[in-house]
Design an enzyme around this catalytic site. Structure first.
Site, PDB file in Angstrom:
ATOM      1  CE  LYS A 152      -1.942   1.928   4.053  1.00  6.70           C
ATOM      2  NZ  LYS A 152      -1.665   3.317   4.200  1.00  6.70           N
ATOM      3  CG  ASN A 153       2.079   2.936   3.553  1.00 10.97           C
ATOM      4  OD1 ASN A 153       0.939   3.294   3.236  1.00 10.97           O
ATOM      5  ND2 ASN A 153       2.424   2.704   4.799  1.00 10.97           N
ATOM      6  CB  CYS A 181      -4.658   6.397  10.282  1.00 12.21           C
ATOM      7  SG  CYS A 181      -5.067   4.900   9.399  1.00 12.21           S
ATOM      8  NE  ARG A 192      -0.597  10.652  10.189  1.00 10.49           N
ATOM      9  CZ  ARG A 192      -0.873   9.618   9.400  1.00 10.49           C
ATOM     10  NH1 ARG A 192      -2.082   9.081   9.409  1.00 10.49           N
ATOM     11  NH2 ARG A 192       0.046   9.105   8.611  1.00 10.49           N
ATOM     12  CG  ASP A 194       2.377   1.520   9.655  1.00 14.48           C
ATOM     13  OD1 ASP A 194       2.035   2.384  10.479  1.00 14.48           O
ATOM     14  OD2 ASP A 194       2.759   1.802   8.498  1.00 14.48           O
ATOM     15  NE  ARG A 250      -7.501   4.763   4.780  1.00 14.24           N
ATOM     16  CZ  ARG A 250      -6.603   5.266   5.620  1.00 14.24           C
ATOM     17  NH1 ARG A 250      -6.921   5.447   6.865  1.00 14.24           N
ATOM     18  NH2 ARG A 250      -5.407   5.598   5.208  1.00 14.24           N
TER      19      ARG A 250
HETATM   20  N1  EPU Z   1       6.502  14.336  11.388  1.00 11.61           N
HETATM   21  C1  EPU Z   1       6.693  15.652  11.746  1.00 11.61           C
HETATM   22  N2  EPU Z   1       6.631  16.591  10.738  1.00 11.61           N
HETATM   23  C2  EPU Z   1       6.403  16.259   9.458  1.00 11.61           C
HETATM   24  C3  EPU Z   1       6.199  14.917   9.098  1.00 11.61           C
HETATM   25  C4  EPU Z   1       6.263  13.968  10.110  1.00 11.61           C
HETATM   26  O1  EPU Z   1       6.907  15.982  12.899  1.00 11.61           O
HETATM   27  O2  EPU Z   1       6.365  17.172   8.605  1.00 11.61           O
HETATM   28  C5  EPU Z   1       6.557  13.313  12.451  1.00 11.61           C
HETATM   29  C6  EPU Z   1       5.219  12.602  12.648  1.00 11.61           C
HETATM   30  O3  EPU Z   1       4.360  13.343  13.504  1.00 11.61           O
HETATM   31  C7  EPU Z   1       5.636  11.269  13.220  1.00 11.61           C
HETATM   32  C8  EPU Z   1       6.989  11.019  12.533  1.00 11.61           C
HETATM   33  O4  EPU Z   1       7.433  12.280  12.037  1.00 11.61           O
HETATM   34  O5  EPU Z   1       5.835  11.394  14.604  1.00 11.61           O
HETATM   35  C9  EPU Z   1       6.965  10.034  11.391  1.00 11.61           C
HETATM   36  O6  EPU Z   1       5.967  10.413  10.450  1.00 11.61           O
HETATM   37  P1  EPU Z   1       6.096  10.056   8.895  1.00 11.61           P
HETATM   38  O7  EPU Z   1       6.176  11.317   8.130  1.00 11.61           O
HETATM   39  O8  EPU Z   1       7.171   9.035   8.737  1.00 11.61           O
HETATM   40  O9  EPU Z   1       4.683   9.365   8.632  1.00 11.61           O
HETATM   41  P2  EPU Z   1       3.798   9.468   7.321  1.00 11.61           P
HETATM   42  O10 EPU Z   1       4.660   9.616   6.131  1.00 11.61           O
HETATM   43  O11 EPU Z   1       2.701  10.438   7.540  1.00 11.61           O
HETATM   44  C10 EPU Z   1       3.880   6.924   6.773  1.00 11.61           C
HETATM   45  C11 EPU Z   1       2.878   5.837   6.561  1.00 11.61           C
HETATM   46  C12 EPU Z   1       2.241   5.459   7.889  1.00 11.61           C
HETATM   47  C13 EPU Z   1       3.339   5.048   8.879  1.00 11.61           C
HETATM   48  C14 EPU Z   1       4.413   6.138   8.982  1.00 11.61           C
HETATM   49  C15 EPU Z   1       5.603   5.735   9.822  1.00 11.61           C
HETATM   50  C16 EPU Z   1       2.095   6.282   4.336  1.00 11.61           C
HETATM   51  C17 EPU Z   1       0.991   6.746   3.463  1.00 11.61           C
HETATM   52  N3  EPU Z   1       1.858   6.308   5.644  1.00 11.61           N
HETATM   53  O12 EPU Z   1       3.164   8.023   7.310  1.00 11.61           O
HETATM   54  O13 EPU Z   1       1.437   4.338   7.605  1.00 11.61           O
HETATM   55  O14 EPU Z   1       2.774   4.846  10.154  1.00 11.61           O
HETATM   56  O15 EPU Z   1       4.899   6.462   7.671  1.00 11.61           O
HETATM   57  O16 EPU Z   1       6.187   4.568   9.329  1.00 11.61           O
HETATM   58  O17 EPU Z   1       3.129   5.868   3.864  1.00 11.61           O
HETATM   59  C18 EPU Z   1      -0.368   2.877   7.848  1.00 11.61           C
HETATM   60  O18 EPU Z   1      -0.041   2.351   6.776  1.00 11.61           O
HETATM   61  O19 EPU Z   1      -1.197   2.380   8.647  1.00 11.61           O
HETATM   62  C19 EPU Z   1       0.236   4.159   8.221  1.00 11.61           C
HETATM   63  C20 EPU Z   1      -0.312   4.991   9.078  1.00 11.61           C
END
Ligand code: EPU
Length: 428
Positions: free
Chosen positions: A22-23, A117, A123, A306, A398
């Site tokens: 998915k990701n 989510c 986030r 995850d 999803r």
């Molecule tokens: N963060 C910040 N600022 C930012 C971006 C992130 O402080 O601008 C923080 C977040 O608050 C968090 C950490 O950095 O504490 C990591 O966040 P990340 O950006 O890595 O998460 P994401 O890209 O929003 C993706 C996956 C999530 C998974 C996370 C961590 C996708 C679409 N989503 O989210 O997947 O939990 O990486 O591995 O790729 C899931 O599949 O269930 C899911 C939620």
């Protein structure tokens, strides 16, 4: 809204095939916008988040053609800028990749703030914005929209304050056609980061170091069309591994990359499961008792956040007291109150959950709070005594392709009923 009725108590046995990640898919599909040709993408999972991102591209004017259930062609040549549909974009997290892709290709993006989510905390996207600005874009956030523009992005060094998957992806997308070299330091190393880099490189991009914490992107002027197959889903595979161990089953999980599963394998072994690795499959068995273990989630190659809820569901019936620490998100324990309804003994204190293993869980009506929480509740339902009613399964769909069908093929007893039928059954 449909529900799952899960009759617990049967160990999972047999073979199951894992779908595309998915990701990775939700990053690679928007990345196709950057191409000057047609991209054929294979091994796409048939899940709601992917369907939404495809609809968004279609509504933006791209040619989106399904070749079969898991293969599609994207022709970005007809995309109209400034036309990102608001309602759909709000529904998923990955829609923020449209900012990097549109900015990288057209120098302009106007995208509503992403959804995704809800873990119970914020986030933020501050790192994404800071990164775009470092490449010379002007970014404003106004009325729930992110507007980014530039007369030509220029490569730069960007150090990420937090290891962020989304920021790493977005910066790669923005940088791939920028002038000069971009260096992303403290980059995320998840398998889907490497998959995205491989996809972009197959179009003619020049990205090195993906999978390490320094990624170097030398901008190119042109990107060709390509044919590319998405990697298997690490988290779907992990979910089936944990479900097998939780039920005391024996399952061969096919179409996986065992290397991507190492942190999950290790923790399952600590908890008493037997895991055997093959070239592209993995066998999980759990003949004896589950025993306690501690888990701390971390960016890859650490234990994935995850997988945290699914593991907690399994540990809730392990002998002894386990401690789970969430090291990525501020809060990811909304599902605990639902597991408690089934008899799990879990106390949450900030980022830590203390799980006192109980002998058994009992069925109860539970509500899915987010995607992985939903998977955890399904695992709890598979081991619980009685019929667990899992409501609001939309979130599960999803990210998991036909999870009920796959689990049933392993001997589970999951019935999918429409909300209305379930209400009538309860009344009778
Ligand atoms: N963060 C910040 N600022 C930012 C971006 C992130 O402080 O601008 C923080 C977040 O608050 C968090 C950490 O950095 O504490 C990591 O966040 P990340 O950006 O890595 O998460 P994401 O890209 O929003 C993706 C996956 C999530 C998974 C996370 C961590 C996708 C679409 N989503 O989210 O997947 O939990 O990486 O591995 O790729 C899931 O599949 O269930 C899911 C939620």
């Amino acid at each position: 809204m449909d529900k799952f009725l899960i009759t617990g108590g049967t160990p999972l046995r047999g073979e199951v095939t894992i779908s595309g990640a998915k990701n990775a898919a939700v990053a690679i599909i928007p990345a196709a916008i950057l191409s000057d040709g047609i991209c054929r993408i294979e091994n796409i999972p048939n899940i709601a988040d992917v369907n939404i991102i495809c609809k968004i591209l279609y509504q933006m004017g791209a040619g989106v053609r399904m070749i079969n259930e898991h293969t599609m062609e994207i022709d970005p040549s007809t995309i109209r800028t400034g036309c990102v549909p608001y309602e759909l974009t709000r529904k998923i997290r990955a829609s923020y990749y449209l900012i990097g892709a549109m900015l990288g290709k057209y120098g302009f993006a106007d995208v509503s703030m992403p959804g995704g989510c809800d873990f119970g905390g914020v986030r933020p996207i501050d790192q994404h914005i800071r990164g775009f600005e470092a490449l010379g874009a002007e970014v404003t956030v106004d009325g729930g929209r992110v507007i980014a523009r530039s007369d030509g992005l220029i490569g730069n060094s960007v150090y990420l304050d937090t290891v962020s998957v989304g920021t790493t992806v977005n910066l790669m997308l923005a940088a791939v056609r920028a002038r000069g070299r971009t260096i992303i330091e403290n980059a995320a190393k998840e398998p889907h980061i490497v998959d995205l880099a491989n996809f972009l490189n197959s179009m003619g991009a020049d990205i090195r170091g993906a999978g390490t914490d320094v990624i170097k992107v030398r901008g190119v002027q042109h990107l060709d069309g390509t044919t590319y197959s998405i990697i298997p889903d690490q988290i779907e595979a992990g979910t089936f591994m944990v479900a097998t161990a939780a039920t005391g089953g024996d399952v061969m999980i096919n179409n996986v990359i065992p290397k991507h599963l190492e942190s999950i394998t290790k923790k399952l072994q600590d908890a008493g499961a037997i895991v055997e690795e093959f070239d592209d499959s993995i066998r999980v068995r759990r003949p004896g008792r589950l025993v306690r273990c501690n888990v701390k989630t971390m960016p890859h190659p650490g234990f994935p956040t995850d997988m945290q809820p699914q593991f907690a569901a399994m540990l809730s019936i392990a002998e002894g007291t386990s401690i789970v620490t969430e090291g990525v998100w501020d809060n990811r324990y909304k599902y605990v109150s639902e597991l408690s309804r089934m008899g799990a003994q879990i106390t949450v204190d900030g980022k830590m959950a203390v799980i006192e293993g109980v002998k058994e869980l009992n069925a109860a009506p539970v509500k899915v709070t987010d995607l992985r929480a939903g998977a955890a509740l399904m695992i709890a339902g598979l081991v619980a005594k009685g019929v667990t009613e899992v409501e609001e399964i939309y979130s599960i769909e999803r990210g998991y392709e036909t999870i009920d069908v796959k689990l049933n093929s392993l001997g589970a007893d999951i019935r999918r009923v429409s909300g209305l039928v379930a209400e009538t059954a309860k009344a009778e």
